[in-house]
Write a protein that holds these residues in place. Sequence first.
Motif, PDB file in Angstrom:
ATOM      1  N   GLY A 127     -17.723  -2.824  -2.681  1.00 28.42           N
ATOM      2  CA  GLY A 127     -17.428  -1.446  -2.301  1.00 28.42           C
ATOM      3  C   GLY A 127     -17.187  -1.285  -0.815  1.00 28.42           C
ATOM      4  O   GLY A 127     -16.205  -0.675  -0.400  1.00 28.42           O
ATOM      5  N   TYR A 129     -16.359  -3.566   1.226  1.00 30.65           N
ATOM      6  CA  TYR A 129     -15.269  -4.410   1.717  1.00 30.65           C
ATOM      7  C   TYR A 129     -13.900  -3.931   1.232  1.00 30.65           C
ATOM      8  O   TYR A 129     -12.887  -4.275   1.828  1.00 30.65           O
ATOM      9  CB  TYR A 129     -15.508  -5.866   1.291  1.00 30.65           C
ATOM     10  CG  TYR A 129     -14.724  -6.874   2.094  1.00 30.65           C
ATOM     11  CD1 TYR A 129     -15.150  -7.243   3.368  1.00 30.65           C
ATOM     12  CD2 TYR A 129     -13.549  -7.427   1.612  1.00 30.65           C
ATOM     13  CE1 TYR A 129     -14.435  -8.145   4.127  1.00 30.65           C
ATOM     14  CE2 TYR A 129     -12.818  -8.336   2.370  1.00 30.65           C
ATOM     15  CZ  TYR A 129     -13.274  -8.699   3.614  1.00 30.65           C
ATOM     16  OH  TYR A 129     -12.562  -9.585   4.370  1.00 30.65           O
ATOM     17  N   ALA A 130     -13.881  -3.146   0.154  1.00 33.92           N
ATOM     18  CA  ALA A 130     -12.607  -2.767  -0.477  1.00 33.92           C
ATOM     19  C   ALA A 130     -11.567  -2.201   0.496  1.00 33.92           C
ATOM     20  O   ALA A 130     -10.389  -2.567   0.412  1.00 33.92           O
ATOM     21  CB  ALA A 130     -12.859  -1.800  -1.627  1.00 33.92           C
ATOM     22  N   PRO A 131     -11.951  -1.302   1.441  1.00 36.12           N
ATOM     23  CA  PRO A 131     -10.915  -0.763   2.336  1.00 36.12           C
ATOM     24  C   PRO A 131     -10.215  -1.842   3.160  1.00 36.12           C
ATOM     25  O   PRO A 131      -9.059  -1.677   3.523  1.00 36.12           O
ATOM     26  CB  PRO A 131     -11.703   0.181   3.254  1.00 36.12           C
ATOM     27  CG  PRO A 131     -12.903   0.555   2.463  1.00 36.12           C
ATOM     28  CD  PRO A 131     -13.257  -0.657   1.662  1.00 36.12           C
TER      29      PRO A 131
END
Lengths: 307, 298
Positions: A127, A129-131
């Motif tokens: 979550g 790291y997603a961006p």
Amino acid sequence: MVAVNPALGRAPRRRSPGRRKLTWTAWGFATPFLILFLVFMAGPIVASLLMSFTDLTTRDLRTPFNVNLVGFENYVHLFEDPRFLRSMLNTGIFVVVGVPLTIVVALLVALALNTGITKFRTVFRVGYYAPVVTSIVAIAIVWRFILQPDGLLNGFLSWFGITGPNWLEDTTWALPSLILMAVWRNIGTLMVIFLAGLQGVPQEQHEAAMMDGAGAVKRFANVTIPALRPALLFAAVITGIGFLQFFEEPFVMTRGGPLDSTLSGAMYTFNQFGFGNYSFASAASYVLFLAIVVLSLVQFRLLREKP
Amino acid sequence: MTSQVTDARKPTDVGRPTDGHRTRRRSNTTRKTVLYVVLTLGVVAMVFPFIWMVLGSFKTNAEIRRSPLGFLPENPTLDNYAQLFGRLDFTTFFTNSVIVAVFVTLGNIVFSSMVGYALAKLEFAGKRLLFGMVLGTLMVPGVVTFVPLFVLTSNLGLVNSYPGLILPFLITPLGVFLMRQFIGSLPDDIIEAARIDGASEWRIFLRVIMPLCGPAVAVLTILTFLGSWNNFLWPLVVATSEEKYTLPVALALYSVGQNAAQYGLMMAGAVVVVIPVLLVFVVLQRYFVQGIALTGIK
């Protein structure tokens, strides 16, 4: 983790016979890379510097060697241009606010994840790291909607009776909005770096300090932070370099506006390229390069391990 | 490891009152609950834009713009996707993105491994200089090379061509650094043994070194493919006609002007660009973590 590193006991490499032949073979391995490196990286880096002392514009695109030398004229003009100065100021604000903010938030997340969190560890990591892995163009579409006057953020604020501004069109709020976006986009990278760094924090020292009655804050300051120093230095340098090149957020969100309030150094450079002022753009890019070198050196000075 | 530590501490704990144990455990539970709550709130804030994007892509434009904002789509519709693929040649953009990313990734693997092997395991004149140059370029911002690269590409006649999109990215200093670090950590003995057996350096590289480089190549593949997939400034300048657009370029050009108000449509476009990457990332996430650890500090 505790095992002795087998590489430590390694014998020094023996000189093989036929050393000259080996040098040829070695260059055989390196040459394909070297050619591409010289043509597409080292060459352009040098060319950019040389260009910055000429009057190359888009008209000379086909004859890039048929130009006049103008000495430092481009640099002088650059520092006389209020828009350039404004762009450097904006970049400075962005670095000074954005870098520490990203580091602190990422460090807090990493510390929280490192304190005996066993369930959903992967979910959290993914979550946060997603961006990082997401295309900025796609991010821009969603964030424009979040930040518009009747968008998500103002809808959220209205629950508390706050009437939010038109974030991206307001000269006061546009830059902070983009900083927030950039912090959101960079937390993941630093979180992973800090998580890796926290593996190196000596557990015994922590326990020893606990036995001595040191509180959590004291243990953090005296055990965790010193052990994290290399990770912090690395994080500060790469984030500093990245934020000094602040480009994508203003490019996709505001085009540098309103009234240049989000115009960054890299954005200014790109605009000059767009206007066809190639030599001028090169000069601006070298000023930015110099700023990056200086910032990195300062960070190394401040954060490197005390002897 | 944890169990060992607890075991080792036990003897000293024997004499202590059990009370202390209990309070400590209770405060631990409270602390953990707080941590979970905070981390969850944080992660929701991080992924909310993605959730909003996916939900929005199934809403009508009127519903997205309505105030107060609703969360779930009231009448889920595939209209946005139908329009997206009907109006724009997304298949071409997708194919272009894949072609560019595949070649860029292959180039990085081949060239970085080769030079990485030479830098890590071979002695040759000019080695330090070569490595120094590679490290030196790590700090150079992209805008510095941008103008000369464009002048070069333009004079080579490569504007609006696949080579123009691919060539400048076939090598990255970071890739070389990563492969050198990894190959350097492999034991010298296996190379020496192969040399004694009379294997040539090329044979050693292909048969001994590369088969061991799986983890590093995996990391390099993911990082380069992703970088190429999301890359957008260079393709925006070099791809000048629609048949060479990559996905981000198409989306960037399409999401300004009159289309900007078509929120549902834009969200659908964003989903098409982002979701494949996010899925791959979720599956391979441990390699991302390794990648950062490999390139960064250890």
